[in-house]
Design a protein around this motif. Structure first.
Motif, short mmCIF file in Angstrom:
data_model
loop_
_atom_site.label_atom_id
_atom_site.label_comp_id
_atom_site.label_asym_id
_atom_site.label_seq_id
_atom_site.Cartn_x
_atom_site.Cartn_y
_atom_site.Cartn_z
N ILE A 1 6.95 11.51 -0.30
CA ILE A 1 7.48 11.43 1.06
C ILE A 1 7.08 10.13 1.74
O ILE A 1 7.81 9.58 2.58
N ILE A 2 5.90 9.60 1.40
CA ILE A 2 5.45 8.32 1.97
C ILE A 2 6.10 7.15 1.24
O ILE A 2 6.56 6.18 1.85
N LYS A 3 6.16 7.27 -0.07
CA LYS A 3 6.69 6.18 -0.88
C LYS A 3 8.15 5.90 -0.54
O LYS A 3 8.57 4.74 -0.43
N THR A 4 8.94 6.94 -0.38
CA THR A 4 10.37 6.75 -0.11
C THR A 4 10.63 6.22 1.29
O THR A 4 11.72 5.71 1.58
N ILE B 1 0.83 -1.20 0.00
CA ILE B 1 0.00 0.00 0.00
C ILE B 1 0.86 1.26 0.00
O ILE B 1 0.62 2.22 -0.75
N LEU B 2 1.90 1.26 0.82
CA LEU B 2 2.74 2.46 0.94
C LEU B 2 3.58 2.69 -0.30
O LEU B 2 3.76 3.83 -0.74
N TYR B 3 4.10 1.62 -0.88
CA TYR B 3 4.89 1.78 -2.10
C TYR B 3 4.03 2.27 -3.26
O TYR B 3 4.51 2.92 -4.19
N GLY B 4 2.73 1.95 -3.23
CA GLY B 4 1.85 2.40 -4.30
C GLY B 4 1.27 3.79 -4.07
O GLY B 4 0.52 4.29 -4.91
N ALA C 1 8.44 4.05 2.82
CA ALA C 1 7.49 2.95 3.00
C ALA C 1 8.06 1.85 3.88
O ALA C 1 7.38 1.31 4.76
N SER C 2 9.32 1.51 3.64
CA SER C 2 9.93 0.43 4.41
C SER C 2 10.06 0.80 5.89
O SER C 2 9.79 -0.01 6.78
N PHE C 3 10.47 2.06 6.17
CA PHE C 3 10.57 2.52 7.55
C PHE C 3 9.21 2.47 8.25
O PHE C 3 9.08 1.97 9.37
N ILE C 4 8.18 2.98 7.57
CA ILE C 4 6.85 3.06 8.18
C ILE C 4 6.30 1.67 8.47
O ILE C 4 5.79 1.40 9.56
N SER C 5 6.42 0.78 7.48
CA SER C 5 5.89 -0.57 7.69
C SER C 5 6.67 -1.31 8.77
O SER C 5 6.08 -2.04 9.58
N SER C 6 7.99 -1.12 8.84
CA SER C 6 8.80 -1.79 9.86
C SER C 6 8.46 -1.31 11.26
O SER C 6 8.28 -2.10 12.19
N ILE C 7 8.35 0.03 11.43
CA ILE C 7 8.07 0.58 12.75
C ILE C 7 6.67 0.21 13.22
O ILE C 7 6.47 -0.20 14.37
N SER C 8 5.69 0.35 12.35
CA SER C 8 4.31 0.03 12.74
C SER C 8 4.16 -1.46 13.04
O SER C 8 3.49 -1.83 14.01
N ALA C 9 4.80 -2.30 12.24
CA ALA C 9 4.72 -3.75 12.49
C ALA C 9 5.39 -4.11 13.80
O ALA C 9 4.90 -4.96 14.55
N ALA C 10 6.52 -3.46 14.13
CA ALA C 10 7.21 -3.73 15.39
C ALA C 10 6.34 -3.31 16.58
O ALA C 10 6.30 -4.02 17.60
N CYS C 11 5.65 -2.19 16.46
CA CYS C 11 4.77 -1.74 17.56
C CYS C 11 3.60 -2.69 17.75
O CYS C 11 3.24 -3.03 18.89
#
Length: 939
Positions: A544-547, A536-539, A549-559
């Protein structure tokens, strides 16, 4: 005294006025003023004022004085009253540490809250239980609910008289001082003597905590009373006497002996019980079924005082521990371990000794981790691969293949600039060296702890506790109906046959596997979340979100993973408890070891499974463009960034580890305080000063230590040890965060034990139990894990192979191009073709790049095969793992060979103690014969 007579003394409670009050016209009670006031004078608390606060005032004199003088006088009188009130309150509290005679100590307290419509069975159980306690030799005293501040709690105070104490001390093999240790100073090395002469800010003040003498000890025996320290021979009378019966046994020993009696007293008449082996006994069962609301030993008094510890001294041992140990301002001081052991018992003392040792061992590796991180920070701009990604005009504009199906489009390699810079902070040569150091540190830590543990076992007289002193669990006796004669003790004991044990263990193991599968299912759901969120984020159309995406998904998944972990922990603790009870373990040590193993297995999978996924599975089985691996629910698997997955591993590890520590510390501080505040508020609603807020009621309002004792404390630290060792190659700052947490943890735990919890039972223990085996297992896993992370997750090995095998100028220039492969987009599978190719940015894309070592197969268009570089790198990775593991194993063996498990001086002192014990036997026999000859001659 019979039970009926005891009830007549205190019908439903205590006689009114037997204990002091704090009313304005109540003096100190007869029998207490001298006993307690002398203690106040010794401690500097006597303010030279009358305790009786009803001294008459001369009203006529006040009428002749000026108005201002009268106000001043009234103010002085009010201040005097306040001082008198405080002095009276101190007397009251000290008085409630003993029975009404002011002499007999309160060794244990039983509290209950009778209701108007209370079940008669509860009252019958209490009556029978207390009658049996009296028959066993204990002395009881009752306080009715009308004397309590909350007006609803009754208290039964328990005292172990001298003869009963002697009998049980012998039965329980309590070790008592035999002779002063005359070898301790002789065995100190020259280095130790010189080191002691240097002042240290970490040492405890000797003026506040004078060094206690060290003794050789031997198991207590009434026939050899004359052999122990604290007993003196009176030649004129020809007998041995105790110098001070109140101090001969410590409070911890008294409460332990008292609990042994309480845990075996019946609360149902055996005549009324159909099966005499249906063991209806033990205070723990009575607390569980709410016959009693609580059972606990008393604290020594208040933990705080208005006067200075340095100038006046301690009020009591609790006050001393708070001032020297539990106060936050003492965070940098060594722990008073002997005093902790003396107040809370060996089991608590060993925990704090291990925690302090572990924390001190973290200091050098925390410094090394910070150095490794600073090295990465200092050289980040010199890293060639990340500089190429960020600044090289050609490489930074490489068109990269989409990161997901359809929704994702092509992207420039420069979008990964921030990610690659962050990755280098934790993926650099210094981190590799640090991982090797940590693998060796884990071995050193365990070996040196074994030495320290051997010293503790000797100094605290617990070296042979598990072999000779531990008794059968009352719960085991209650649940097992079969009996057989123990071949060692020749006594009848409960017995579980082998077939029953096998069936129980098989059932427990099957349920265990089922719930472990549930943990893995929870981890699988988080993985699916990461896959969907990344797509979803890569699309997303926002750059600013696309670049990121990996950080956002990693942090949210860890939480999310952290929340799931905390929820599952509460559930699995109940499951592990049920399974351990099902297995019917004979001793408390066996029960605790079995429960610990199950709980740790749950926690290991719960905390580490998601981290293991990122470290060893994410991005490893993705496939390649045109042939992606879709075995997971027909979905394309997650890919790593071109700079690797190590930064994601670092994010996951940091959030789970640090987040868990923060939540645990807040919980450990906040929950006990709220519980104590709520219960105290109920008692302090009573504003009448005719009632004393007694020490037993104050302790009753404190929070109880968890039923599992120190299990949660150990588990928290062992899980942290796993974070520090198993994954340290991905997060070199882990030892630093662990060190900071542990410095806080020691004082938080000390504060809980000293101020917020009821005084726990002073249990004995020989060592840290099964936790040592678990730590050793974690250390072995850490060696393999760190070797695999460096080899297969970090870019260390591929960079080395390129540097020495493929680089034309022996530098990392060109490494980024070397680590990427090209793919012709015409061979994309239909579901992988991007919906929006963004031709206005990338033009007509004919080929894209991706992370991997593949080359086009000329003989089969559209087919790609591994390049020779891939096989070279794989061979180097495997070779590194083998060399790393063998190097660490050799160093571990060398340390084990060179460092003996038991220090030489401890071995000598143990031999000396055994010698003195034998001499004591011969001496006792000789004295007995002399007495017999003397008696024979006199007759």
């Amino acid at each position: 005294m019979e039970y009926s007579e005891l009830q007549e003394v205190a019908p439903g409670g205590s006689e009114p006025g037997l204990y002091p009050s704090v009313s304005d016209n109540s003096p100190a009670p007869i029998g207490f003023e001298g006993h307690v006031q002398s203690e106040l004078k010794e401690n500097g608390e006597d303010n030279s004022v009358s305790v009786n606060m009803d001294s008459p005032q001369n009203e006529e004199a006040g009428e002749d004085e000026e108005g201002g003088a009268k106000v001043e006088k009234d103010k002085e009188e009010e201040e005097t009253k306040l001082i008198d009130r405080f002095t009276q309150q101190m007397i009251n509290e000290k008085a409630t540490l003993v029975f009404r005679d002011g002499k007999r100590k309160i060794d244990y307290v039983l509290a209950y809250e009778p209701e108007d419509n209370e079940d008669l069975k509860k009252e019958q159980r209490r009556n029978t239980f207390e009658k049996n306690l009296i028959e066993e030799g204990l002395e009881l005293e009752h306080e009715g609910k009308e004397t309590s501040k909350n007006g609803k709690t009754c208290f039964t105070k328990v005292h172990v008289p001298w003869e009963t104490m002697l009998r049980y001390a012998e039965l329980l093999n309590v070790k008592m001082p035999l002779a002063v240790n005359d070898m301790e100073t002789q065995l100190e090395s020259c280095f130790e003597n010189c080191w002691k002469k240097f002042p240290s800010p970490f040492e405890l003040d000797e003026d506040l905590l004078p060094e206690e003498p060290n003794y050789f000890t031997a198991p207590f025996n009434r026939s050899r009373m004359d052999q122990y320290i604290g007993v003196e021979y009176i030649d004129k009378e020809g007998q041995f006497v105790i110098k001070d019966k109140d101090t001969f046994f410590t409070h911890a020993q008294r409460s332990k002996i008292c609990y042994e009696i309480l845990s075996r007293a019946h609360f149902l008449d055996l005549d009324d019980d159909d099966d005499k082996f249906n063991k209806k006994f033990g205070v723990r069962k009575l607390v569980d079924n709410q016959t009693y609301n609580a059972a606990y030993p008393l604290h020594d008094g208040r933990y705080h005082s208005d006067h200075s510890l340095l100038t006046v001294g301690k009020d009591n041992d609790r006050h001393l521990l708070y001032e020297l140990w539990a106060r936050p301002g003492r965070w940098y001081k060594y722990q008073p371990l002997d005093q902790i052991r003396g107040y809370f018992g060996e089991k608590v003392g060993i925990y704090f000794s291990w925690l302090g040792f572990y924390t001190s061992m973290l200091i050098p590796v925390a410094i090394a981790g910070v150095v490794a991180f600073i090295y990465g920070l200092a050289t980040i701009m010199d890293d060639v691969p990340s500089t190429e990604i960020c600044e090289d005009p050609v490489i930074s504009n490489y068109t990269m293949c989409p990161m997901c199906d359809q929704r994702c489009s092509y992207w420039h390699l420069s979008d990964s600039c921030t990610y690659s810079r962050a990755t280098y902070l934790f993926d650099n040569p210094a981190t590799v060296c640090f991982a090797i150091v940590m693998a060796l540190w884990a071995s050193f830590f365990l070996e040196f702890w074994k030495r320290r543990q051997a010293e503790i076992e000797y100094e605290w007289d617990v070296a042979d506790f598990e072999e000779g002193e531990e008794t059968v669990r009352p719960e085991y006796e209650a649940s097992v109906s079969r009996r057989r004669t123990n071949p060692v003790t020749n006594r009848e004991e409960p017995y579980v046959p082998g077939w029953s044990k096998g069936f129980r263990y098989f059932t427990s193991f099957s349920i265990l596997l089922f719930f472990l599968a549930l943990v893995l299912a929870a981890v699988f759901s988080v993985i699916l979340y990461r896959i969907v969120m990344s797509a979803i984020l890569y699309g997303n159309s926002e750059s600013i979100i696309k670049t990121r995406a990996s950080f956002i998904s990693s942090i949210s998944a860890a939480c999310i993973n952290l929340v799931i972990i905390l929820i599952l922990n509460m559930f699995y603790q109940r499951v592990a408890y049920f399974l351990t009870e099902l297995e019917q373990h004979r001793t408390l040590t066996e029960w605790e070891d079995a429960f610990t193993f199950k709980m740790f297995l749950f926690q290991f999978v719960n905390f580490y499974s998601s981290i293991f996924y990122i470290a060893f599975f994410k991005g490893k089985f993705v496939g390649r463009p045109g042939d992606y691996n879709r075995s997971l629910l027909d979905k394309r698997q997650e890919e790593c960034d071109p700079s690797g997955c190590l930064i994601e591993l670092c994010i996951q590890l940091g959030i789970v580890m640090v987040g868990k520590q923060i939540i645990n510390n807040v919980k450990e501080i906040l929950i006990p305080k709220l519980m104590v505040w709520f219960r105290s508020r109920q008692s302090l609603k009573e504003t009448s000063e005719e009632k004393v807020y007694s020490r037993w009621e104050q302790d009753y309002n404190l929070a109880s230590m968890p039923a599992l004792g120190l299990f949660d404390e150990y588990l928290e630290m062992v899980i942290q040890y796993g974070f520090v060792t198993i994954f340290v190659a991905a997060f070199p700052l882990a030892p630093l965060f662990a060190l900071l947490n542990n410095v806080i943890e020691i004082r938080v735990d000390a504060y809980k034990f000293t101020t917020q919890w009821k005084r726990p039972l002073a249990e004995r223990a020989q060592d840290i139990g099964i936790w040592f085996g678990i730590l050793r297992g974690i250390s072995a896993i850490a060696v393999i894990s760190n070797a695999a992370i460096i080899a297969f997750t970090s870019e260390f090995i591929p960079k080395l192979v390129y540097l020495y095998g493929y680089s034309p100028d022996q530098t990392l220039s060109g490494y980024t191009n070397f680590s990427l492969s090209e793919f012709k987009v015409q061979y994309f599978a239909p579901q992988s073709v991007p919906d929006d190719p963004k031709m206005e940015i990338f033009g007509n894309v004919t080929q894209c790049r991706y992370r991997g070592y593949f080359a086009d197969d000329p003989s089969s268009p559209g087919e790609y095969k591994y390049t020779m570089a891939y096989w070279h790198i794989l061979a180097a990775k495997l070779a590194f793992v083998v060399v790393f593991e063998n190097l660490v194993v050799f160093c571990t063996w060398l340390v084990m060979y060179l460092v003996p498990d038991m220090p030489y001086k401890v071995k000598l002192q143990m031999l000396r103690e055994n010698f003195l014990a034998k001499e004591a036997l011969f001496s006792a026999d000789s004295i007995q014969k002399q007495r017999e000859r003397k008696n024979a001659s006199s007759n």
